[in-house]
Design a protein around this motif. Structure first.
Motif, mmCIF file in Angstrom:
data_model
loop_
_atom_site.group_PDB
_atom_site.id
_atom_site.type_symbol
_atom_site.label_atom_id
_atom_site.label_comp_id
_atom_site.label_asym_id
_atom_site.label_seq_id
_atom_site.Cartn_x
_atom_site.Cartn_y
_atom_site.Cartn_z
ATOM 1 N N GLU A 385 41.340 37.388 4.653
ATOM 2 C CA GLU A 385 40.113 37.932 4.082
ATOM 3 C C GLU A 385 39.881 39.331 4.645
ATOM 4 O OE1 GLU A 385 35.335 36.887 3.603
ATOM 5 O OE2 GLU A 385 36.628 35.676 4.912
ATOM 6 N N VAL A 386 39.730 40.284 3.744
ATOM 7 C CA VAL A 386 39.434 41.665 4.119
ATOM 8 C C VAL A 386 37.940 41.889 3.921
ATOM 9 C CG1 VAL A 386 39.908 44.095 3.670
ATOM 10 C CG2 VAL A 386 41.741 42.400 3.438
ATOM 11 N N GLU A 387 37.275 42.395 4.953
ATOM 12 C CA GLU A 387 35.824 42.543 4.921
ATOM 13 C C GLU A 387 35.437 44.008 5.086
ATOM 14 O OE1 GLU A 387 33.671 39.067 6.911
ATOM 15 O OE2 GLU A 387 35.586 39.152 7.989
ATOM 16 N N HIS A 388 34.349 44.365 4.425
ATOM 17 C CA HIS A 388 33.799 45.697 4.532
ATOM 18 C C HIS A 388 32.727 45.701 5.620
ATOM 19 C CE1 HIS A 388 31.041 49.042 3.481
ATOM 20 N NE2 HIS A 388 32.143 49.663 3.126
ATOM 21 N N PHE A 389 32.694 46.766 6.428
ATOM 22 C CA PHE A 389 31.722 46.831 7.511
ATOM 23 C C PHE A 389 31.302 48.284 7.713
ATOM 24 C CE2 PHE A 389 35.746 47.653 9.515
ATOM 25 C CZ PHE A 389 35.478 48.584 10.511
ATOM 26 N N ASN A 390 30.271 48.468 8.500
ATOM 27 C CA ASN A 390 29.764 49.778 8.877
ATOM 28 C C ASN A 390 29.671 49.871 10.391
ATOM 29 O OD1 ASN A 390 29.272 50.781 6.166
ATOM 30 N ND2 ASN A 390 27.558 49.320 6.094
ATOM 31 N N TRP A 391 29.685 51.078 10.883
ATOM 32 C CA TRP A 391 29.526 51.311 12.313
ATOM 33 C C TRP A 391 28.059 51.621 12.601
ATOM 34 C CZ3 TRP A 391 33.221 50.112 15.647
ATOM 35 C CH2 TRP A 391 34.543 50.085 15.219
#
Length: 428
Positions: A385-391
């Motif tokens: 599973e590839v997930e999108h995230f923010n810093w």
């Protein structure tokens, strides 16, 4: 009257016996002389010298060859440079780019097949992942594999050709044919091939073997004109550049600078330090140099010891162009406030807006331009599973003692992500 009949038979028999006796005495005398000679100079096993056939030299000096005798070396190199031109050069961004890597005991060189749009745009892969995420068309896992490639985001297509494909006609050159033409042409061909191509190294092992380990290639380093080192390494390769101690602040800048100077004398034992030292000390004539550094075994947390690395990279000489500019670029990971207990892991420059570092008045400007890669916003935290995230960042603390750190915040859930790996290493 016959002569034979005039000689009495008794006389003939007498003369015959005398002739046979003379022959026997001559034979005995020759045998005795031979035996005396052998006794005078006896041949023993210890003093006997084996007969060794002297090999005939197969190296032809080509004294009668018009190509070597009438054409100077400059004209011959122009002919070699014409031979290296191929029908597919116009298709790719680096028309003369050649990936050089050591595989299965021998050197392999393949063409760089990156196009201009995906070579110059540092965020090309993640932009494609944005499109797949919003449109649902495409394979995020495939693009994630390219994003996490140790060959760097600028050469993912080249890596897939080498690892999963086979050499094709676009990789072929006449290097092998010219090398076996004659021994006198061999060194000229090697020098011309290196001068006319941009050498691209994507692993530390191959770069170290070519630039440091190979004694036979030491004389070839000075013929390198264009060089690209795209090295994404495990963290232990960067450990010799680390400076153990508190992060650099205004209170301990002098102590941190002293520790960095001490570390510079020890990093040559590592492969990265040996590569940079070889480029700095060898009589090279580099016209262009690009060095991209990254760490791949820390997941999306990318931080490297920039101060010590910069101290080594600025020693590498690169020629200035006709307009006075230097074609020398260093590519670093994104500037994120990743907390660490290593002074060497601090960012080299606080100003993140200016891509080319402007140093203060205490030191000269850097001889290279610095590029920062965009922060990662996609990662495979869970298998499959590839997930999108923010810093997310935090700024706080007292004046002159700013406390900055960041963490990864997933876009769709509030699931906890593992802590900063650099702090985990220090705690252990």
């Amino acid at each position: 009257m016959n002569m034979a009949n005039s000689v009495p038979s008794r006389l003939r028999s007498y003369l015959r016996r005398k002739l046979e006796k003379t022959k026997r005495s001559s034979a005995h005398a020759s045998i005795a002389t031979k035996m005396v000679g052998e006794l005078a100079s006896p041949v023993t096993v210890a003093t006997a010298k084996p007969v060794v056939s002297t090999p005939i030299s197969v190296f032809d000096e080509q004294q009668d060859c018009s190509f070597f005798q009438k054409l100077p070396i400059e004209i011959r190199k122009m002919i070699y440079a014409y031979v290296w031109q191929g029908p597919y050069d116009y298709m790719y961004h680096e028309s003369n780019g050649r990936h050089l890597h050591f595989n299965d005991g021998h050197w392999v060189h393949t063409r760089c097949v990156m196009y201009e749009e995906d070579d110059e745009e540092l965020d090309f892969i993640q932009n494609r992942m944005d499109f797949v995420r919003h449109s649902g068309q495409g394979d995020l896992l495939l693009w994630q594999r390219r994003l996490a490639s140790t060959w760097g985001q600028r050469h993912w297509r080249c890596e897939e050709r080498i690892k999963y494909g086979k050499p094709t006609s676009i990789d072929r050159t006449d290097l092998g044919a010219l090398m076996v033409t004659c021994k006198k042409m061999h060194p000229e061909v090697m020098e011309s091939f290196i001068e006319c191509h941009k050498l691209i190294f994507n692993d530390v092992f191959s770069a170290h073997r070519f630039l440091v380990q190979r004694p036979s290639s030491s004389h070839l380093i000075r013929h390198v004109r264009d060089l690209d080192l795209t090295l994404s390494v495990p963290y232990h390769e960067l450990v010799p550049f680390n400076v153990i101690g508190r992060p650099e602040t205004e209170d301990n800048q002098d102590a941190a600078a002293k520790r960095i100077s001490i570390v510079m004398n020890d990093v040559e034992s590592g492969r990265l330090g040996a590569i940079f030292t070889a480029l700095a000390n060898s009589p090279t004539c580099l016209h262009s140099l690009r060095i991209a550094l990254d760490v791949y075994d820390r997941g999306p947390w990318r931080r490297i010891p920039e101060p010590a690395l910069v101290s080594h990279l600025e020693r590498i000489p690169v020629r200035r162009g006709r307009d006075g500019d230097v074609n020398y670029t260093v590519e670093f990971p994104p500037a994120l406030p990743i907390q660490a207990y290593y002074a060497g892991l601090e960012d080299f420059e606080d100003d993140e807006v200016d891509e080319s570092y402007e140093c203060d008045g205490t030191r000269d400007a850097l001889p290279f331009d610095v590029l920062r890669r965009p922060p990662l916003r996609y990662w495979q935290f869970s298998p499959g599973e590839v997930e999108h995230f923010n810093w997310e960042t935090y700024h706080g603390g007292k004046p002159h003692h700013h406390h900055h750190h960041c963490w990864a915040a997933l876009s769709k859930t509030a699931r906890f992500i593992s802590d900063d790996p650099y702090l985990i290493d220090e705690a252990m």
